[in-house]
Design a protein around this motif. Structure first.
Motif, PDB file in Angstrom:
ATOM      1  N   VAL A  24       0.818  -1.220  -0.120  1.00 46.95           N
ATOM      2  CA  VAL A  24       0.027   0.043  -0.007  1.00 46.95           C
ATOM      3  C   VAL A  24       0.706   1.073   0.077  1.00 46.95           C
ATOM      4  CG1 VAL A  24      -1.534   1.523   1.393  1.00 46.95           C
ATOM      5  CG2 VAL A  24      -1.872  -1.041   0.960  1.00 46.95           C
ATOM      6  N   LEU A  25       1.758   1.311   0.922  1.00 45.41           N
ATOM      7  CA  LEU A  25       2.913   2.460   0.996  1.00 45.41           C
ATOM      8  C   LEU A  25       3.624   2.622  -0.374  1.00 45.41           C
ATOM      9  CD1 LEU A  25       3.889   2.022   4.548  1.00 45.41           C
ATOM     10  CD2 LEU A  25       2.182   3.531   3.829  1.00 45.41           C
ATOM     11  N   THR A  26       3.856   1.388  -0.927  1.00 46.48           N
ATOM     12  CA  THR A  26       4.897   1.371  -2.264  1.00 46.48           C
ATOM     13  C   THR A  26       3.966   2.269  -3.352  1.00 46.48           C
ATOM     14  OG1 THR A  26       5.966  -0.215  -1.581  1.00 46.48           O
ATOM     15  CG2 THR A  26       6.194   0.197  -3.741  1.00 46.48           C
ATOM     16  N   VAL A  27       2.559   1.787  -3.495  1.00 43.85           N
ATOM     17  CA  VAL A  27       1.926   2.443  -4.353  1.00 43.85           C
ATOM     18  C   VAL A  27       1.634   3.637  -4.317  1.00 43.85           C
ATOM     19  CG1 VAL A  27      -0.578   2.125  -5.334  1.00 43.85           C
ATOM     20  CG2 VAL A  27       0.708  -0.022  -4.950  1.00 43.85           C
ATOM     21  N   ALA A  28       1.267   3.987  -2.986  1.00 44.46           N
ATOM     22  CA  ALA A  28       1.049   5.481  -2.753  1.00 44.46           C
ATOM     23  C   ALA A  28       2.189   6.257  -3.293  1.00 44.46           C
ATOM     24  CB  ALA A  28       0.773   5.601  -1.267  1.00 44.46           C
ATOM     25  N   ARG A  29       3.364   5.891  -2.938  1.00 45.72           N
ATOM     26  CA  ARG A  29       4.649   6.651  -3.224  1.00 45.72           C
ATOM     27  C   ARG A  29       4.884   6.667  -4.855  1.00 45.72           C
ATOM     28  NH1 ARG A  29       8.839   3.351  -1.538  1.00 45.72           N
ATOM     29  NH2 ARG A  29       8.659   2.375  -3.911  1.00 45.72           N
ATOM     30  N   ASP A  30       4.600   5.283  -5.198  1.00 39.78           N
ATOM     31  CA  ASP A  30       4.833   5.412  -6.743  1.00 39.78           C
ATOM     32  C   ASP A  30       3.780   6.146  -7.501  1.00 39.78           C
ATOM     33  OD1 ASP A  30       6.992   3.691  -6.300  1.00 39.78           O
ATOM     34  OD2 ASP A  30       6.035   1.781  -6.856  1.00 39.78           O
ATOM     35  N   GLU A  31       2.448   6.486  -6.982  1.00 27.16           N
ATOM     36  CA  GLU A  31       1.643   6.952  -7.812  1.00 27.16           C
ATOM     37  C   GLU A  31       1.426   8.510  -7.327  1.00 27.16           C
ATOM     38  OE1 GLU A  31      -0.432   5.369 -10.163  1.00 27.16           O
ATOM     39  OE2 GLU A  31       0.724   3.899 -10.235  1.00 27.16           O
ATOM     40  N   ASP A  32       2.499   8.796  -6.399  1.00 24.19           N
ATOM     41  CA  ASP A  32       2.374  10.227  -5.852  1.00 24.19           C
ATOM     42  C   ASP A  32       0.949  10.582  -5.248  1.00 24.19           C
ATOM     43  OD1 ASP A  32       3.376  12.816  -5.242  1.00 24.19           O
ATOM     44  OD2 ASP A  32       2.818  13.574  -6.890  1.00 24.19           O
ATOM     45  N   ALA A  33       0.425   9.484  -4.338  1.00 25.83           N
ATOM     46  CA  ALA A  33      -0.741   9.595  -3.959  1.00 25.83           C
ATOM     47  C   ALA A  33      -0.534   9.676  -2.224  1.00 25.83           C
ATOM     48  CB  ALA A  33      -1.651   8.385  -4.160  1.00 25.83           C
ATOM     49  N   HIS A  34      -1.503  10.022  -1.571  1.00 28.47           N
ATOM     50  CA  HIS A  34      -1.516   9.871   0.073  1.00 28.47           C
ATOM     51  C   HIS A  34      -2.094   8.621   0.504  1.00 28.47           C
ATOM     52  CE1 HIS A  34      -1.146  14.153  -0.043  1.00 28.47           C
ATOM     53  NE2 HIS A  34      -2.282  14.317  -0.872  1.00 28.47           N
ATOM     54  N   SER A  35      -1.246   8.096   1.442  1.00 33.21           N
ATOM     55  CA  SER A  35      -1.286   7.130   1.944  1.00 33.21           C
ATOM     56  C   SER A  35      -2.233   7.122   3.328  1.00 33.21           C
ATOM     57  CB  SER A  35      -0.239   5.969   2.310  1.00 33.21           C
ATOM     58  OG  SER A  35       0.717   6.752   3.032  1.00 33.21           O
ATOM     59  N   PHE A  36      -3.033   6.223   3.791  1.00 31.69           N
ATOM     60  CA  PHE A  36      -3.956   6.274   4.799  1.00 31.69           C
ATOM     61  C   PHE A  36      -4.326   5.194   5.301  1.00 31.69           C
ATOM     62  CE2 PHE A  36      -6.991   6.520   1.581  1.00 31.69           C
ATOM     63  CZ  PHE A  36      -8.433   5.944   2.295  1.00 31.69           C
ATOM     64  N   ASP A  37      -4.512   4.969   6.946  1.00 36.25           N
ATOM     65  CA  ASP A  37      -4.931   3.714   7.546  1.00 36.25           C
ATOM     66  C   ASP A  37      -3.956   2.711   7.412  1.00 36.25           C
ATOM     67  OD1 ASP A  37      -6.858   5.008   9.069  1.00 36.25           O
ATOM     68  OD2 ASP A  37      -8.601   4.194   7.865  1.00 36.25           O
ATOM     69  N   ALA A  38      -2.767   3.005   7.362  1.00 36.14           N
ATOM     70  CA  ALA A  38      -1.700   1.693   7.161  1.00 36.14           C
ATOM     71  C   ALA A  38      -0.457   1.964   8.190  1.00 36.14           C
ATOM     72  CB  ALA A  38      -1.335   1.341   5.869  1.00 36.14           C
ATOM     73  N   PRO A  39      -0.042   1.242   8.647  1.00 36.32           N
ATOM     74  CA  PRO A  39       1.153   1.410   9.642  1.00 36.32           C
ATOM     75  C   PRO A  39       2.254   2.242   8.756  1.00 36.32           C
ATOM     76  CG  PRO A  39       0.623  -0.815  10.086  1.00 36.32           C
ATOM     77  CD  PRO A  39      -0.384  -0.189   8.863  1.00 36.32           C
ATOM     78  N   GLY A  40       2.686   3.303   9.104  1.00 45.17           N
ATOM     79  CA  GLY A  40       3.449   3.923   8.443  1.00 45.17           C
ATOM     80  C   GLY A  40       3.103   5.122   7.390  1.00 45.17           C
ATOM     81  N   ALA A  41       1.442   5.081   7.358  1.00 45.70           N
ATOM     82  CA  ALA A  41       1.139   5.920   6.249  1.00 45.70           C
ATOM     83  C   ALA A  41       1.280   7.482   6.692  1.00 45.70           C
ATOM     84  CB  ALA A  41      -0.391   5.461   6.112  1.00 45.70           C
ATOM     85  N   GLU A  42       1.066   8.104   5.616  1.00 50.64           N
ATOM     86  CA  GLU A  42       0.939   9.736   5.837  1.00 50.64           C
ATOM     87  C   GLU A  42       0.013  10.059   6.725  1.00 50.64           C
ATOM     88  OE1 GLU A  42       0.647  13.610   3.116  1.00 50.64           O
ATOM     89  OE2 GLU A  42       0.550  11.577   2.032  1.00 50.64           O
ATOM     90  N   PHE A  43      -1.481   9.395   6.559  1.00 42.11           N
ATOM     91  CA  PHE A  43      -2.588   9.669   7.508  1.00 42.11           C
ATOM     92  C   PHE A  43      -2.971   8.491   8.010  1.00 42.11           C
ATOM     93  CE2 PHE A  43      -2.698  12.761   3.849  1.00 42.11           C
ATOM     94  CZ  PHE A  43      -2.428  14.042   4.476  1.00 42.11           C
ATOM     95  N   ASP A  44      -3.079   8.517   9.503  1.00 40.41           N
ATOM     96  CA  ASP A  44      -3.163   7.305  10.005  1.00 40.41           C
ATOM     97  C   ASP A  44      -3.483   7.837  11.783  1.00 40.41           C
ATOM     98  OD1 ASP A  44      -3.764   4.662  10.910  1.00 40.41           O
ATOM     99  OD2 ASP A  44      -1.640   4.203  10.905  1.00 40.41           O
ATOM    100  N   HIS A  45      -4.186   7.082  12.610  1.00 46.30           N
ATOM    101  CA  HIS A  45      -4.572   7.365  13.755  1.00 46.30           C
ATOM    102  C   HIS A  45      -3.243   8.114  14.109  1.00 46.30           C
ATOM    103  CE1 HIS A  45      -7.824   4.396  14.478  1.00 46.30           C
ATOM    104  NE2 HIS A  45      -7.787   4.754  13.218  1.00 46.30           N
ATOM    105  N   ARG A  46      -3.590   9.165  15.045  1.00 46.67           N
ATOM    106  CA  ARG A  46      -2.486   9.816  15.559  1.00 46.67           C
ATOM    107  C   ARG A  46      -2.972  10.641  16.998  1.00 46.67           C
ATOM    108  NH1 ARG A  46      -0.752  13.842  10.868  1.00 46.67           N
ATOM    109  NH2 ARG A  46      -0.228  11.859  10.110  1.00 46.67           N
TER     110      ARG A  46
END
Length: 131
Positions: A24-46
């Protein structure tokens, strides 16, 4: 290996879950997208806040009273020990978990969930307008 629950239909090993999140994180990085709700994601519980609340803060949307009302429902449904904090939280949680059982197609599930959130936002707007 330890098992990690991914949804109510099946179990995967912790190693498989970690590989999925890395993808999930790789696809977000490769697609220049925002990642969320995954460990290490840009947007997650905080800081005790759910991802929905983190997104509201990040995009400076906190001045919308209806969105804040909706955020309280989402928070209750999404944070394990906070289900009691909003009367609508258990219903939203039930819809979210039940949705996984009735819709296998991720794109269709997103479409159907969008209707639920749109409806909850409209209800929230009516609620805060009456305050």
């Amino acid at each position: 290996a330890d098992a990690a629950a991914v949804n109510v239909n099946f179990w995967i090993t912790e190693d498989e879950a970690n590989a999925y999140w890395r993808d999930v994180l790789t696809v977000a990085r490769d697609e220049d997208a925002h990642s969320f709700d995954a460990p290490g994601a840009e947007f997650d519980h905080r800081d005790g806040r759910c991802t929905f609340e983190v997104l509201i803060d990040h995009f400076d949307l906190g001045d919308d009273p209806a969105l804040n009302r909706l955020a309280s429902v989402v928070h209750a449904a999404d944070i394990d020990d906070q289900l009691h904090t909003d009367a609508l939280g258990p219903g939203l949680l039930a819809i979210g978990l039940g949705g996984l059982d009735v819709e296998a197609d991720d794109h269709r599930l997103l479409e159907r969930a969008s209707f639920v959130y749109d409806a909850l936002y409209a209800w929230s707007a009516q609620q805060v307008a009456g305050d």
